[in-house]
Motif scaffolding. Sequence first.
Motif, mmCIF file in Angstrom:
data_model
loop_
_atom_site.group_PDB
_atom_site.id
_atom_site.type_symbol
_atom_site.label_atom_id
_atom_site.label_comp_id
_atom_site.label_asym_id
_atom_site.label_seq_id
_atom_site.Cartn_x
_atom_site.Cartn_y
_atom_site.Cartn_z
ATOM 1 N N VAL A 91 0.640 -1.244 -0.037
ATOM 2 C CA VAL A 91 0.005 0.172 0.050
ATOM 3 C C VAL A 91 0.583 0.951 0.118
ATOM 4 C CG1 VAL A 91 -1.719 1.324 1.151
ATOM 5 C CG2 VAL A 91 -1.960 -1.041 1.189
ATOM 6 N N GLY A 104 2.506 1.926 -3.330
ATOM 7 C CA GLY A 104 1.603 2.310 -4.218
ATOM 8 C C GLY A 104 1.215 1.134 -5.258
ATOM 9 N N LYS A 125 -4.005 -0.890 -3.987
ATOM 10 C CA LYS A 125 -5.103 0.331 -3.518
ATOM 11 C C LYS A 125 -6.063 -0.403 -3.046
ATOM 12 C CE LYS A 125 -3.834 3.595 -7.252
ATOM 13 N NZ LYS A 125 -4.202 4.499 -8.237
ATOM 14 N N GLU A 126 -6.704 0.594 -1.885
ATOM 15 C CA GLU A 126 -7.848 0.079 -1.191
ATOM 16 C C GLU A 126 -9.021 0.182 -2.034
ATOM 17 O OE1 GLU A 126 -9.553 0.988 3.254
ATOM 18 O OE2 GLU A 126 -8.870 2.659 1.874
ATOM 19 N N LYS A 158 -11.392 5.166 4.698
ATOM 20 C CA LYS A 158 -10.088 5.357 3.774
ATOM 21 C C LYS A 158 -8.710 5.319 4.679
ATOM 22 C CE LYS A 158 -12.357 5.617 -0.078
ATOM 23 N NZ LYS A 158 -12.410 4.453 -1.085
#
Length: 650
Positions: free
Chosen positions: A42, A45, A48-49, A465
Amino acid sequence: MILSALLTSVAINLGLCFLFFTLYSILRKQPGNITVYASRLVVEGKVKEGGEFNLERLLPTAGWVRKAWEPSEEEFLSNSGLDAFVFMRIFIFSLKAFAFGGIIGMFVLLPINYSGSQLEDYSDFQHKSLDLFTIANVNNGSKRLWIHFCAAYAFTGVVCYLLYYEYGYISSKRIACLYSSKPQLHQFTILVRGIPVPRGRTCNDVVERFFQEYHPSTYLSHSVVRRSSKLQNFIDVPAAFVSFKTRFGAAIALNIQESINPTEWTCEQAPEPHDVYWPLFTVSFIRRWISKLVVFVACVYLTVLFLIPVAIVQGLTHLDQLITWFPFLKGILRLSFVSLVVTGYLPSLILQMFLSFIPPVMVMLSSLQGSISWSLIQKSACTKVLLFSIWNIFFANVLSGSALYRVNVFLEPKDIPRVLAEAVPSQASFFIAYVVTTGWTTIASELFQLPKLIFNFINRIFRRKIGDGFEPPSIPYHSEIPRIRLFALLGVTYFILAPLMLPFLLVYFCLGYIIYRNQLLKVYVPKYETGGGYWPTVHNSTIYSLVLMHVIAIGIFGLKKLPLASALTVPLPVLTLLFNEYCQKRFLPLFKDYPAECLIKKDRTDQNEQNMPEFYDKLANAYNDPALLPTKYSESSDSHTSPLLHGSAT
């Protein structure tokens, strides 16, 4: 312990491991758990969530094993760093050593042990004592004991060869990493403590004049360590980070005595700027010495205090003693399944619960010793936890009961082999269960990450988030390395005594290799680098394990009425210690300092770099004290710079 109790423990822990693996293979694919099972990816990069529901995500798969296995050693090294690489080499070394030991132990020594008749046991196979599989069952004076004697020599030779190979291999990787790396700030910087500042002069002027006079060609700049008024009570003699134009110049200043008074102008290698442990690290020489003494006393007190849970655990392994303590539970304890669980599973579980509090306590104690970096604190804590584990898990359990109160025998060195030879084999069943209960389940729970999973679930309720404050974890070497080395010590010590332990250890190291490889690639982010500095600890603990095995073997052959074998074993620890002395002379200096040959070659290579002026500019301000900077720390600030500095920033 009887065989069925061990099998019960194995079945329980296999079930737990299978449960953890199944849940992990499902939960890791859920979008909401990405910060738990792929936190490193994460931050980098790479993932992604988010994501939509997919029925396939509810099916357990083993694809993560293949992905963890795929990267080569060079790819793993470049991706995770030298410390992580060395951590994985611990598993590789252990697998090689115990694969050889397991073949000899299971196919040669174990049948010899079981075929003996020294111990009388007429029960059926599932109720037979595990002592029948140990050397205690070999008849006194039996010529078959010479096979154990030869096995001890062969195993020692193989382990020493593997140690030599690994020390050389890791040393070469350490040098190669230096050559391939870009200029690092800490390579050009040292920390100077004990700066004598005359009345009417400033520390800044004294440092600049001293190094311009005695290191005129290499001195670049310095940064005096200052504190705000709220911390002045903790500070005596001033300190400064001093930077040089070359690595070789910094090495010269580091490795020579700067002053006639050895307590003044003392130099240490600077850590990476983000690794500096600012609180209390500028205390004086005397205070640091006193702190080390106080910490030593605290460690001894903690070690003695821990004998209480050890005594409780040992009581659980003996059912008759437990019934004596708690007669009102006699009916329940006599139930077959209950007795198997209590004697085979519960003791190791309780011991592990108490041990879980030790690593954070040792980190706290190490932080009080005046270390200048978080990495040094963890290395110090690693040694403390390892020594604590060896004494309180191995020796305290081995010497429990009557032997525990005969400490005076250790005042007579000639009695030590006999005492250990009497006590160690009798605890073989407990340590086999300990490997299964603590080893297998702990390594599987590392993959599952239950506490972080729960925290993530609670966090998602309030924040959907990933925020800016998200910070991936780093692997706690100070707790993981001692655990691995303790299991290795058990394997070496019980190689000729109870070879039945070796298959369970091999399962542990196989699980550990693939699980930690997965975690280091996907979860843990390196926060600092010691340049493979943990390997000497691994080497030393292995040598200690071998010598302990030799001492016990000398006593065992004496008790088994084979004095010639006992006498011929005496050279073995001597040869092992001579081998260790050679390795210390040959390899250890490379882990303390880089040789001048390497530093000068690297400095010459840097002369062709066009961005060196910018690097020097960055170096001049890299070690500014955060206590003097504006308060910009968030809730996710590193624990070793907050909250102590929170209220003291100006």
